[in-house]
Design a protein around this motif. Structure first.
Motif, PDB file in Angstrom:
ATOM      1  N   LEU A   1       0.852  -1.185   0.000  1.00  0.00           N
ATOM      2  CA  LEU A   1       0.000   0.000   0.000  1.00  0.00           C
ATOM      3  C   LEU A   1       0.888   1.235   0.000  1.00  0.00           C
ATOM      4  CD1 LEU A   1      -2.857   1.296   0.281  1.00  0.00           C
ATOM      5  CD2 LEU A   1      -2.569   1.118   2.757  1.00  0.00           C
TER       6      LEU A   1
ATOM      7  N   PRO B   1      -1.706  -0.342  -4.761  1.00  0.00           N
ATOM      8  CA  PRO B   1      -2.876   0.305  -4.165  1.00  0.00           C
ATOM      9  C   PRO B   1      -2.477   1.598  -3.463  1.00  0.00           C
ATOM     10  CG  PRO B   1      -2.835  -2.038  -3.635  1.00  0.00           C
ATOM     11  CD  PRO B   1      -1.500  -1.716  -4.250  1.00  0.00           C
TER      12      PRO B   1
ATOM     13  N   LEU C   1      -8.614  -0.997   4.202  1.00  0.00           N
ATOM     14  CA  LEU C   1      -7.855  -1.470   3.051  1.00  0.00           C
ATOM     15  C   LEU C   1      -7.102  -2.761   3.365  1.00  0.00           C
ATOM     16  CD1 LEU C   1      -6.550   1.955   1.741  1.00  0.00           C
ATOM     17  CD2 LEU C   1      -8.048   0.390   0.488  1.00  0.00           C
TER      18      LEU C   1
ATOM     19  N   MET D   1      -8.640  -3.760  -2.750  1.00  0.00           N
ATOM     20  CA  MET D   1      -7.409  -2.999  -3.000  1.00  0.00           C
ATOM     21  C   MET D   1      -6.835  -3.336  -4.373  1.00  0.00           C
ATOM     22  SD  MET D   1      -4.752  -2.215   0.070  1.00  0.00           S
ATOM     23  CE  MET D   1      -4.395  -3.858   0.612  1.00  0.00           C
TER      24      MET D   1
END
Length: 388
Positions: free
Chosen positions: A275, A298, A334, A341
């Motif tokens: 992420l 993501p 998330l 995601m």
């Protein structure tokens, strides 16, 4: 065309969005037969004054700078503007609002057209003191009054200049860098204790307006099981802020300070992230976010206008700017929803690949230049890039 560039620290790019921007755009112009001189700071270029050299066909001309915070950029830009008077350029292109303080100096040749690109409202940045802030604001007004063409990198900036000054601008966005091959074995990441897909990445200068402190606080409170946080970025002119931040994370076993990364190590760490988070309070159109989106990572970002422009329509998630609680809720959701995601990352990657291209950006710049040279009036519009 003979083109002069003022406002970039130098080339090749090290740290800084403007330098990376110039490294992508101007060599492409040279490849099409144009001449480009970029006036640089000698300390950044690590070259003696006026000892010019070539970067991918661009002539880089180091100028004196005093290496004093809040003065060096203005000093080099002033000298650069004066230097353009010694040679009849077709275009003098200023990057950023501070250097634009000297746009009227560059208009000594009536045939020369002045272009300014606003990459962000720099006077809002925490690193500037009151005096420097006022100078940058003056540069903004000079750009509005003396630039034949005023380019902005986001729709939010376009709205700002129209609402504040009644000045129409030309929207030409940034684009992500094209990463080369990185280590498929994730050797560097493993060496600093990371597992692919199981860390959150902050990439950017460690400055107050980018809010790495907010992300550190959110991560420390959430304590996501099996995840780490990586802070990757250089130190700017806010050393007190950076020292306090690094002191806070020094003994946190799940927070890694990777420092300023470049080349294969940077590409490896971006590609390995699970992420990417950008919690900024202030941005133009962030290259780091675009790069993460292009790589299919993501993304989570604060809900400031430039981020909304990029992440709309299920291309990522936004949280309330400045709110640690909102950031925690978004991180938690998330991490708990990997399939969602992944889908958002795929949408984001497709969007960036279709709409943000350095080739297109170079073409649009040349259209601006050619239009100005063929018309005495300021230009206010060109075919628009998509923004959503």
């Amino acid at each position: 065309m003979k083109i002069a560039v003022i406002g970039a620290k130098g080339l090749p790019p090290k740290q800084g969005g403007i330098e990376h921007y110039c490294a992508e755009v101007y060599p492409r112009m040279v490849a099409q037969g144009h001449s480009v001189d970029l006036f640089a700071r000698s300390s950044y270029a690590q070259s003696p004054w006026l000892n010019s050299y070539k970067f991918q066909g661009v002539r880089v001309i180091p100028l004196p700078d005093c290496q004093v915070k809040g003065v060096d950029a203005f000093m080099t830009s002033a000298i650069g503007a004066i230097a353009t008077a010694l040679k009849n350029y077709d275009i003098v292109h200023f990057h950023a609002l501070g250097p634009s303080l000297f746009t009227r100096l560059a208009r000594i040749h009536l045939s020369t057209k002045i272009v300014v690109t606003c990459h962000g409202l720099d006077w809002q940045r925490a690193k500037w003191g009151n005096f420097s802030t006022r100078l940058i604001q003056m540069g903004e007004k000079e750009a509005v009054n003396f630039a034949h063409g005023l380019i902005v990198v986001s729709e939010a900036l376009k709205s700002y200049f129209l609402q504040t000054y009644g000045r129409e601008t030309i929207y030409i966005p940034n684009a992500p860098a094209n990463y080369a091959q990185s280590d498929p074995n994730f050797t560097y990441g493993t060496s600093i204790g990371l597992t692919q897909g199981r860390y959150i990445l902050f990439l950017g200068r460690l400055v107050p307006e980018k809010r790495p402190d907010l992300l550190v606080e959110a991560f420390s409170r959430l304590k996501p099981d099996g995840w780490k946080l990586v802070l990757a970025g250089g130190i700017s002119d806010t050393k007190a802020f950076t020292s306090k931040l690094l002191e806070k994370v020094a003994n946190h076993r799940n927070i890694v300070f990777a420092g300023e990364l470049r080349g294969p190590r940077l590409w490896e760490i971006v590609r390995g992230a699970g992420l990417f988070v950008l919690p900024s309070d202030l941005e133009g159109l962030p290259l780091a976010l675009l790069e993460a989106m292009r790589e299919g990572i993501p993304v989570l970002a604060s809900n400031i206008a430039p981020h909304q422009q990029l992440i709309a329509e299920e291309r990522g998630m936004l949280f309330e700017a400045g709110s640690t609680d909102s950031c925690i809720r978004s991180l938690n959701w998330l991490i708990a929803h990997p399939d969602e995601m992944k889908l958002m990352a795929e949408n984001a990657q497709k969007y960036v690949l279709q709409n943000y291209s350095w080739e297109q950006i170079c073409t649009e710049h040349l259209k601006v230049y050619k239009t100005l040279l063929n018309d005495s009036e300021p230009i206010v519009s060109l075919p628009k890039f998509r923004t959503s």
